[in-house]
Scaffold this motif. Structure first.
Motif, PDB file in Angstrom:
ATOM      1  N   ARG A 160       0.888  -1.353   0.061  1.00  0.00           N
ATOM      2  CA  ARG A 160      -0.053  -0.025   0.003  1.00  0.00           C
ATOM      3  C   ARG A 160       0.711   1.260   0.004  1.00  0.00           C
ATOM      4  N   VAL A 161       2.033   1.214   0.183  1.00  0.00           N
ATOM      5  CA  VAL A 161       3.105   2.157   0.037  1.00  0.00           C
ATOM      6  C   VAL A 161       3.790   2.559  -1.349  1.00  0.00           C
ATOM      7  N   LYS A 162       2.958   3.148  -2.050  1.00  0.00           N
ATOM      8  CA  LYS A 162       3.651   3.557  -3.485  1.00  0.00           C
ATOM      9  C   LYS A 162       3.541   4.805  -4.027  1.00  0.00           C
ATOM     10  N   THR A 163       4.347   5.098  -5.012  1.00  0.00           N
ATOM     11  CA  THR A 163       4.282   6.468  -5.629  1.00  0.00           C
ATOM     12  C   THR A 163       4.186   6.333  -7.091  1.00  0.00           C
ATOM     13  N   ASP A 164       3.208   7.118  -7.611  1.00  0.00           N
ATOM     14  CA  ASP A 164       3.399   7.034  -9.229  1.00  0.00           C
ATOM     15  C   ASP A 164       3.967   8.619  -9.584  1.00  0.00           C
ATOM     16  N   ILE A 165       4.716   8.570 -10.696  1.00  0.00           N
ATOM     17  CA  ILE A 165       4.905   9.806 -11.342  1.00  0.00           C
ATOM     18  C   ILE A 165       4.095   9.789 -12.731  1.00  0.00           C
ATOM     19  N   VAL A 166       3.081  11.202 -12.571  1.00  0.00           N
ATOM     20  CA  VAL A 166       2.066  11.405 -13.275  1.00  0.00           C
ATOM     21  C   VAL A 166       2.374  12.927 -13.967  1.00  0.00           C
ATOM     22  N   GLU A 167       2.634  12.865 -15.273  1.00  0.00           N
ATOM     23  CA  GLU A 167       2.798  14.297 -15.902  1.00  0.00           C
ATOM     24  C   GLU A 167       3.657  15.254 -15.032  1.00  0.00           C
ATOM     25  N   GLY A 168       4.854  14.508 -14.503  1.00  0.00           N
ATOM     26  CA  GLY A 168       5.636  15.222 -13.899  1.00  0.00           C
ATOM     27  C   GLY A 168       5.743  15.358 -12.291  1.00  0.00           C
ATOM     28  N   TYR A 169       4.558  15.021 -11.826  1.00  0.00           N
ATOM     29  CA  TYR A 169       4.043  14.875 -10.590  1.00  0.00           C
ATOM     30  C   TYR A 169       4.177  13.766  -9.461  1.00  0.00           C
ATOM     31  N   GLN A 170       4.635  13.840  -8.431  1.00  0.00           N
ATOM     32  CA  GLN A 170       4.654  12.821  -7.456  1.00  0.00           C
ATOM     33  C   GLN A 170       3.549  12.505  -6.769  1.00  0.00           C
ATOM     34  N   LEU A 171       2.810  11.400  -7.122  1.00  0.00           N
ATOM     35  CA  LEU A 171       1.531  10.975  -6.693  1.00  0.00           C
ATOM     36  C   LEU A 171       1.476   9.923  -5.646  1.00  0.00           C
ATOM     37  N   ASP A 172       1.429   9.912  -4.405  1.00  0.00           N
ATOM     38  CA  ASP A 172       1.308   8.643  -3.715  1.00  0.00           C
ATOM     39  C   ASP A 172       0.101   8.160  -3.597  1.00  0.00           C
ATOM     40  N   HIS A 173       0.083   6.769  -3.397  1.00  0.00           N
ATOM     41  CA  HIS A 173      -1.083   5.966  -3.563  1.00  0.00           C
ATOM     42  C   HIS A 173      -2.202   6.240  -2.193  1.00  0.00           C
ATOM     43  N   GLY A 174      -2.882   7.336  -2.374  1.00  0.00           N
ATOM     44  CA  GLY A 174      -3.511   7.628  -0.973  1.00  0.00           C
ATOM     45  C   GLY A 174      -2.699   8.816  -0.327  1.00  0.00           C
TER      46      GLY A 174
END
Length: 415
Positions: free
Chosen positions: A43-57
Motif C-alpha cells: 500500500r506504500v507506493k508512488t507514481d509519477i504522473v505528468e511530472g508530479y509525484q502522486l502517492d497511492h493515497g
C-alpha cells in the motif's frame, strides 16, 4: 554467508515482507519474495504522473515510530516536515490551529482561532501531558472505547471535536465517525507529540525502496499472485507450484490458507484525488481539514508546500474522501471539485488521477502494540505478518514482519 539449505518464501513485498527479509538475511538466509504486482511497497507506493509525484493515497510517516527509527535512515530519505497543526475550513472561512510549543509561528493563530473554547485548549494541553508520560505498553493495556467516546470523556467540547479532531483523525483512521479504538488514537496522538509528520522528498515509496536496497541475497519474483498456501506447497494463480521449508504470508492470509477462509478481514476504504491549481490556498506545509458536515471531502494537502524530487508547473493538491458513497468516478470528481469551491474557495485547473483504495486500513478491535515470534506461527511451516495482526500502522507492519522472521528462525533452531 548463507546458512544451510533451508528454503524460505515470503508472500508479499510490502513493508512487512521487506522487514521479514531483512531480518532473515541478517541471520544468514536468502529468502524468495513472491509479489502479486509488478513492484514492491504494497500500500506504500508512488507514481509519477505528468511530472508530479502522486502517492497511492495521502500518506505520511510519523518519524517517532520506534521501528521506523530502527530500520530507516532518515537522512537518506530527505524527509520533508509538516508543521504540527492544521488549517481548518468551516462555513467558507479558515483558521489555523496547532502546537505552539513545538512551532512558535503557530502561537498567535492558535490562540486567536475560533476553534474550541479556552477550556478546550487547556484540556488539549492536559491530553498532551498525560500521553507524553504514558508508555506505549500502558496505552495498549487500557480498556478500549471508541476514539469519539475517549475525546468526550476528556472533557473536550462538541465544537473542537467536530471542527478539528474528527476531520483530522478521520483522515488518519480512514473512517468518518471516530469508531476506531481509543488505544489507536492515543498511540497516534503520542507519536505526533513525540515527533513530526514527514514525507520523503521522493514520495512515500522511498520507504520500501530504501528497505529493498538493504537486501543483497533475497530473490524477488513479481507478477506472481498466490492462489493457496499449505504445508510446504505454494500454488500460484497460473497453476504453477513451488515448495519451501517455511513460508511467511506478509499479506492478508485468509484467502490463501484453507482453514482461514471463513475469517475474512474487513477493510476501511478511501478515495484520494489529485488536482493542480494556480495558487495555494494554504501557503505553509499544513494539512487542510474540512469540518462542514455536508462536505464529502475530509482533508486536503498541497504537496508543493514541501520539496519534492518531481515538480510540475502548477500547484499539486491532493483531496481525501473517507466517507462511503456510491458515486461513479465522474460524479466523484465533480462533487470533489464542487466541495473544494464551496467549502475552501479552491478552483482546480486540471484533474490528474483518482486512487480508490479498497484495502486502505484493516478494521480491527482489541488492537495490540506487539506480539511474540511464536504468536505469528499458523502451522508448522507457515507464519503470518502484516499490520492487521496488531494495529493499522507502518510501525505495526514492521513489528509483525520482524516477529514473523524471528518465529521462522526459532523454528529452524528447534529442528
Amino acid at each position: 554467508m548463507k546458512k544451510k539449505k533451508t528454503e524460505i518464501a515470503i508472500i508479499g513485498a510490502g513493508i512487512s515482507g521487506l522487514i521479514a527479509a531483512i531480518t532473515l538475511e541478517k541471520a544468514g538466509y536468502a529468502p524468495t519474495i513472491y509479489e502479486a504486482t509488478d513492484r514492491i511497497g504494497g500500500r506504500v507506493k508512488t507514481d509519477i504522473v505528468e511530472g508530479y509525484q502522486l502517492d497511492h493515497g495521502f500518506q505520511v510517516l510519523l518519524d517517532a515510530y520506534p521501528l521506523a527509527q530502527k530500520y530507516l535512515q532518515y537522512e537518506q530519505l530527505e524527509l520533508q516536515k509538516f508543521l504540527p497543526g492544521a488549517q481548518v475550513f468551516h462555513k467558507g472561512k479558515s483558521s489555523v490551529i496547532g502546537d505552539p510549543l513545538r512551532n512558535l509561528s503557530l502561537l498567535i493563530p492558535t490562540v486567536t482561532s475560533n476553534i474550541g473554547t479556552f477550556g478546550d485548549k487547556l484540556n488539549v494541553l492536559k491530553l498532551n501531558t498525560v500521553l507524553k508520560k504514558k508508555s506505549l505498553e500502558a496505552i495498549f493495556e487500557e480498556p478500549e472505547t471508541s476514539t469519539l467516546d475517549f475525546l468526550k470523556s476528556f472533557g473536550l467540547s462538541e465544537e473542537i471535536i467536530t471542527k478539528f479532531f474528527k476531520p483530522f483523525f478521520s483522515g488518519i483512521f480512514l473512517e468518518p465517525h471516530l469508531d476506531t479504538s481509543s488505544r489507536m488514537f492515543q498511540f497516534v496522538y503520542k507519536m505526533f507529540g513525540a515527533g513530526l509528520a514527514v514525507l520523503p522528498k521522493a514520495g512515500i515509496a522511498a520507504i520500501p525502496n530504501q528497505l529493498q536496497d538493504k537486501l543483497k541475497d533475497t530473490k524477488f519474483v513479481f507478477n506472481s499472485p498466490v492462489e493457496s498456501c499449505m504445508n510446504q506447497k505454494i500454488t500460484f494463480s497460473n497453476g504453477k507450484t513451488a515448495f519451501f521449508d517455511y513460508k511467511i504470508i506478509a499479506t492478508n492470509a485468509s484467502p490463501l490458507v484453507p482453514n482461514l477462509r471463513k475469517q475474512q478481514l474487513n477493510w476501511h476504504t478511501s478515495d484520494t484525488l489529485y488536482f493542480t491549481t494556480i495558487v495555494r490556498k494554504i501557503d505553509k506545509p499544513l494539512i487542510g481539514l474540512i469540518s462542514d458536515k455536508d462536505a464529502l471531502i475530509n482533508n486536503i494537502f498541497y504537496h508543493t508546500a514541501l520539496e519534492t524530487n518531481q515538480n510540475g508547473t502548477e500547484e499539486l493538491l491532493s483531496v481525501t474522501v473517507v466517507g462511503e458513497h456510491d458515486l461513479t468516478e465522474y460524479q466523484l470528481i465533480q462533487k470533489v471539485k464542487d466541495d473544494l469551491e464551496k467549502f475552501c474557495g479552491i478552483t482546480t485547473v486540471r484533474y490528474l488521477k483518482h486512487y480508490r483504495i479498497n484495502k486502505a486500513l484493516p478494521k480491527l478491535s482489541d488492537i495490540r502494540y506487539s506480539l511474540m515470534p511464536t504468536e505469528t506461527r499458523l502451522t508448522e511451516s507457515i507464519f503470518l505478518a502484516g499490520d492487521y495482526l496488531l494495529n493499522g500502522s507502518l510501525n505495526a507492519a514492521m513489528i509483525s514482519g520482524e516477529m514473523a522472521a524471528k518465529g521462522v528462525l526459532e523454528a529452524i533452531e528447534k529442528t
